[in-house]
Design a protein around this motif. Structure first.
Motif, mmCIF file in Angstrom:
data_model
loop_
_atom_site.group_PDB
_atom_site.id
_atom_site.type_symbol
_atom_site.label_atom_id
_atom_site.label_comp_id
_atom_site.label_asym_id
_atom_site.label_seq_id
_atom_site.Cartn_x
_atom_site.Cartn_y
_atom_site.Cartn_z
ATOM 1 N N GLN A 159 11.965 7.859 10.408
ATOM 2 C CA GLN A 159 11.143 8.910 10.992
ATOM 3 C C GLN A 159 10.171 8.305 12.005
ATOM 4 O OE1 GLN A 159 8.637 11.218 8.353
ATOM 5 N NE2 GLN A 159 8.716 12.950 9.736
ATOM 6 N N ILE A 160 10.022 8.999 13.135
ATOM 7 C CA ILE A 160 9.119 8.570 14.195
ATOM 8 C C ILE A 160 7.888 9.478 14.159
ATOM 9 C CG2 ILE A 160 8.863 8.230 16.680
ATOM 10 C CD1 ILE A 160 11.942 7.960 16.756
ATOM 11 N N SER A 161 6.721 8.874 14.196
ATOM 12 C CA SER A 161 5.471 9.625 14.093
ATOM 13 C C SER A 161 5.039 10.191 15.443
ATOM 14 C CB SER A 161 4.352 8.727 13.570
ATOM 15 O OG SER A 161 4.677 8.259 12.284
ATOM 16 N N LYS A 162 4.356 11.314 15.388
ATOM 17 C CA LYS A 162 3.770 11.929 16.574
ATOM 18 C C LYS A 162 2.907 10.885 17.288
ATOM 19 C CE LYS A 162 0.622 15.522 18.059
ATOM 20 N NZ LYS A 162 -0.193 16.676 17.673
ATOM 21 N N GLY A 163 3.046 10.819 18.613
ATOM 22 C CA GLY A 163 2.264 9.890 19.404
ATOM 23 C C GLY A 163 2.942 8.554 19.664
ATOM 24 N N VAL B 230 9.171 5.927 29.684
ATOM 25 C CA VAL B 230 8.475 5.908 28.403
ATOM 26 C C VAL B 230 8.165 7.352 28.032
ATOM 27 C CG1 VAL B 230 6.434 5.126 27.156
ATOM 28 C CG2 VAL B 230 7.460 3.655 28.888
ATOM 29 N N HIS B 231 8.531 7.731 26.816
ATOM 30 C CA HIS B 231 8.328 9.103 26.349
ATOM 31 C C HIS B 231 7.430 9.080 25.116
ATOM 32 C CE1 HIS B 231 11.640 10.369 28.952
ATOM 33 N NE2 HIS B 231 12.255 9.275 28.525
#
Length: 70
Positions: free
Chosen positions: A34-38, A47-48
């Motif tokens: 899982q990738i965290s917000k921000g 870069v996103h």
């Protein structure tokens, strides 16, 4: 929810948004972490910033093109 169920749900969403004619030619990649917000994802020079907690799914509509996509 376990990862297998989540992967099935993500695949359903991805397939619903893909051109039907390209489904059998494509490869779908899922990062199970899982990738965290921000967080920032880098792809080549781009870069996103991740707008919400989620998972990274990459769809390659032309896997045989390698880095030669049109």
């Amino acid at each position: 929810m376990n990862m297998e169920d989540l992967a099935d749900q993500l695949l359903t969403v991805v397939l619903a948004h893909m051109p039907h004619a390209r489904v059998n030619e494509s490869i779908i990649f899922l990062n199970k972490i899982q990738i965290s917000k921000g967080a920032r994802l880098t792809c080549g020079p781009n870069v996103h910033e991740v707008p919400f907690d989620g998972y990274h799914v990459f769809v390659d509509l032309m896997p045989q093109a390698n880095w030669g996509h049109p």
